[in-house]
Design a protein around this motif. Structure first.
Motif, short mmCIF file in Angstrom:
data_model
loop_
_atom_site.label_atom_id
_atom_site.label_comp_id
_atom_site.label_asym_id
_atom_site.label_seq_id
_atom_site.Cartn_x
_atom_site.Cartn_y
_atom_site.Cartn_z
N ASP A 1 8.52 -4.67 44.09
CA ASP A 1 8.75 -6.15 44.17
C ASP A 1 8.12 -6.89 42.92
O ASP A 1 7.88 -8.18 43.04
CB ASP A 1 7.99 -6.96 45.52
CG ASP A 1 6.57 -6.41 45.38
OD1 ASP A 1 5.83 -5.65 44.40
OD2 ASP A 1 5.74 -6.95 46.31
N ARG A 2 8.07 -6.13 41.91
CA ARG A 2 7.46 -6.78 40.59
C ARG A 2 8.70 -6.53 39.46
O ARG A 2 9.50 -5.54 39.39
CB ARG A 2 6.34 -5.85 40.31
CG ARG A 2 5.79 -6.30 38.83
CD ARG A 2 4.37 -5.58 38.41
NE ARG A 2 3.92 -5.82 37.27
CZ ARG A 2 2.80 -5.42 36.89
NH1 ARG A 2 2.17 -4.19 37.44
NH2 ARG A 2 2.44 -5.88 35.62
N PHE A 3 8.72 -7.78 38.79
CA PHE A 3 9.68 -7.82 37.76
C PHE A 3 8.87 -7.64 36.22
O PHE A 3 7.83 -8.01 36.00
CB PHE A 3 10.29 -9.26 37.57
CG PHE A 3 11.42 -9.32 38.63
CD1 PHE A 3 12.81 -9.21 37.96
CD2 PHE A 3 11.09 -10.00 39.98
CE1 PHE A 3 13.82 -9.52 39.09
CE2 PHE A 3 12.39 -10.07 40.71
CZ PHE A 3 13.71 -10.02 40.44
N ASN A 4 9.39 -6.78 35.48
CA ASN A 4 8.99 -6.45 33.97
C ASN A 4 9.73 -6.98 33.16
O ASN A 4 10.93 -6.59 33.11
CB ASN A 4 8.76 -4.70 34.09
CG ASN A 4 7.78 -4.38 35.16
OD1 ASN A 4 6.59 -4.94 35.53
ND2 ASN A 4 8.37 -3.15 35.93
N PHE A 5 9.01 -7.52 32.10
CA PHE A 5 9.96 -8.08 30.93
C PHE A 5 9.06 -7.93 29.72
O PHE A 5 7.90 -7.78 29.93
CB PHE A 5 10.16 -9.66 31.30
CG PHE A 5 10.49 -10.28 30.04
CD1 PHE A 5 12.01 -10.30 29.66
CD2 PHE A 5 9.80 -11.13 28.97
CE1 PHE A 5 12.55 -10.98 28.62
CE2 PHE A 5 10.41 -11.53 28.23
CZ PHE A 5 11.37 -11.49 27.75
N GLY A 6 9.53 -7.46 28.63
CA GLY A 6 9.16 -7.29 27.35
C GLY A 6 9.72 -8.12 26.14
O GLY A 6 11.10 -7.92 26.17
N LEU A 7 9.11 -8.68 25.33
CA LEU A 7 9.65 -9.15 24.16
C LEU A 7 8.96 -8.93 22.72
O LEU A 7 7.59 -9.36 22.78
CB LEU A 7 9.80 -10.91 24.15
CG LEU A 7 10.44 -11.51 23.27
CD1 LEU A 7 12.06 -11.38 23.09
CD2 LEU A 7 10.21 -13.21 23.37
N PRO A 8 9.59 -8.29 21.99
CA PRO A 8 10.80 -7.54 21.84
C PRO A 8 11.02 -6.49 22.94
O PRO A 8 10.06 -6.21 23.75
CB PRO A 8 11.01 -7.11 20.61
CG PRO A 8 9.56 -6.66 20.21
CD PRO A 8 8.79 -7.88 20.68
N LEU A 9 11.90 -5.83 23.06
CA LEU A 9 12.29 -4.76 24.11
C LEU A 9 11.28 -3.85 23.86
O LEU A 9 10.99 -3.30 22.59
CB LEU A 9 13.93 -4.08 23.55
CG LEU A 9 14.23 -3.10 24.52
CD1 LEU A 9 14.50 -3.50 25.75
CD2 LEU A 9 15.56 -2.56 23.90
N ARG A 10 10.83 -3.24 24.98
CA ARG A 10 9.74 -2.12 24.83
C ARG A 10 10.39 -0.89 24.82
O ARG A 10 11.32 -0.45 25.19
CB ARG A 10 9.00 -2.13 26.25
CG ARG A 10 8.42 -3.55 26.65
CD ARG A 10 7.42 -3.29 27.91
NE ARG A 10 7.85 -2.49 29.11
CZ ARG A 10 8.64 -3.04 30.00
NH1 ARG A 10 8.85 -4.19 29.85
NH2 ARG A 10 9.13 -2.09 30.84
N PRO A 11 9.85 -0.04 23.94
CA PRO A 11 10.49 1.42 23.55
C PRO A 11 10.83 2.33 24.73
O PRO A 11 11.55 2.87 24.87
CB PRO A 11 9.26 1.69 22.64
CG PRO A 11 8.64 0.65 21.92
CD PRO A 11 8.50 -0.24 23.04
N ASP A 12 10.02 2.07 25.80
CA ASP A 12 10.02 2.91 26.96
C ASP A 12 11.25 2.36 28.01
O ASP A 12 11.53 3.32 28.78
CB ASP A 12 8.89 2.97 27.84
CG ASP A 12 8.40 1.57 28.26
OD1 ASP A 12 8.41 0.54 27.73
OD2 ASP A 12 8.03 1.50 29.43
N VAL A 13 11.92 1.28 27.43
CA VAL A 13 12.99 0.66 28.33
C VAL A 13 14.26 1.79 28.30
O VAL A 13 14.91 1.90 28.99
CB VAL A 13 13.38 -0.45 28.29
CG1 VAL A 13 14.41 -1.14 28.93
CG2 VAL A 13 11.97 -1.49 28.66
N VAL A 14 14.48 1.89 26.70
CA VAL A 14 15.80 2.63 26.59
C VAL A 14 15.72 4.20 26.48
O VAL A 14 14.63 4.61 25.58
CB VAL A 14 16.27 1.90 25.28
CG1 VAL A 14 17.86 2.79 25.03
CG2 VAL A 14 16.60 0.51 25.26
N PRO A 15 16.10 4.94 27.35
CA PRO A 15 15.96 6.27 27.07
C PRO A 15 16.56 7.24 25.85
O PRO A 15 17.45 6.46 25.25
CB PRO A 15 16.73 6.95 28.28
CG PRO A 15 17.81 5.91 28.69
CD PRO A 15 17.25 4.78 28.20
N GLY A 16 16.02 8.25 25.39
CA GLY A 16 16.59 8.78 24.10
C GLY A 16 17.69 9.17 24.35
O GLY A 16 18.67 9.18 23.18
#
Length: 245
Positions: free
Chosen positions: A182-197
């Motif tokens: 039930d938690r929203f996560n946001f990072g600015l700039p885009l967090r490195p762990d968001v996009v998979p290799g």
């Protein structure tokens, strides 16, 4: 056609090391593809020189278009490498889409019987979407992709996916926000762990394929430049050998 032209080829940026913290350092499978794409960046200069020097350096109307494509492509490849290094997906994906834009136009011109007419129309300020093909259809982006598909069967799904990054869309929402329970996560700039290799690898591979196939059209012009219709010179190697990494 003219024998007079002022041509400037600046030395290419030196290959950039893979620093700690960049995507290719975080995902080792990116190292080889990233280094190979960087070698394609440098190859732009070698190929452009060959084209300019063909037929004793005479400049023809198609040279104007081909060199503008090469200049655009160099900048895009350089920028994509920087974006991947910095996890900048919001810029990298649209840049790939722009490279596809160049490729479909190169494909159309290469198969057009009167290339000079296309270049002349462009010099007069006519946009592609204001031109018509032999069937009388306007050369919209969709039509150019349709015409290019028989020659580049891989292109339509990549074009569609990257187009979703050009205008603000659900792609940007998905990258910006992640839901955990039930938690929203946001990072600015885009967090490195968001996009998979895997996604970065697909992007690098698509940029490489688009660039290599663009080079094929440039080499086609190089082989025919200044020669009578139906004649061609020998074909040199199109691009550097792939990395084994």
């Amino acid at each position: 056609m003219t024998d007079e032209a002022l041509l400037v080829f600046r030395p290419p940026r030196e290959p950039r090391p893979i620093f700690a913290g960049t995507a290719a350092h975080r995902f080792p499978e990116l190292r080889g593809p990233r280094e190979y794409l960087d070698r394609l960046r440098v190859h732009h200069l070698d190929l452009a020189r060959r084209v300019i020097e063909a037929d004793d350096g005479k400049i023809y109307l198609p040279d104007l278009l081909v060199m503008s494509m090469m200049q655009r492509s160099y900048g895009l490849v350089e920028a994509v490498i920087d974006c991947v290094d910095g996890y900048n997906l919001a810029a990298a994906a649209p840049l790939l889409r722009i490279q596809l834009d160049t490729l479909v136009r190169a494909c159309y011109v290469a198969h057009h019987p009167l290339t000079d007419e296309v270049v002349t129309a462009m010099l007069e300020g006519t946009e592609f979407r204001r031109m018509k093909d032999v069937d009388g259809k306007s050369l919209t982006d969709a039509r150019l992709v349709e015409l290019a598909t028989p020659h580049h069967s891989w292109l339509p799904p990549v074009y569609k996916e990257t187009s979703g990054w050009v205008h603000l869309s659900v792609n940007h929402l998905s990258a910006a926000w992640q839901v955990t329970g039930d938690r929203f996560n946001f990072g600015l700039p885009l967090r490195p762990d968001v996009v998979p290799g895997r996604l970065w690898l697909e992007l690098l591979e698509a940029m490489t394929k688009a660039t290599e196939e663009l080079f094929g059209y440039v080499e086609l012009w190089e082989s025919r430049k200044g020669l009578p219709l139906g004649q061609a010179r020998g074909w040199p190697d199109a691009e550097p050998e792939p990395s084994g990494g």
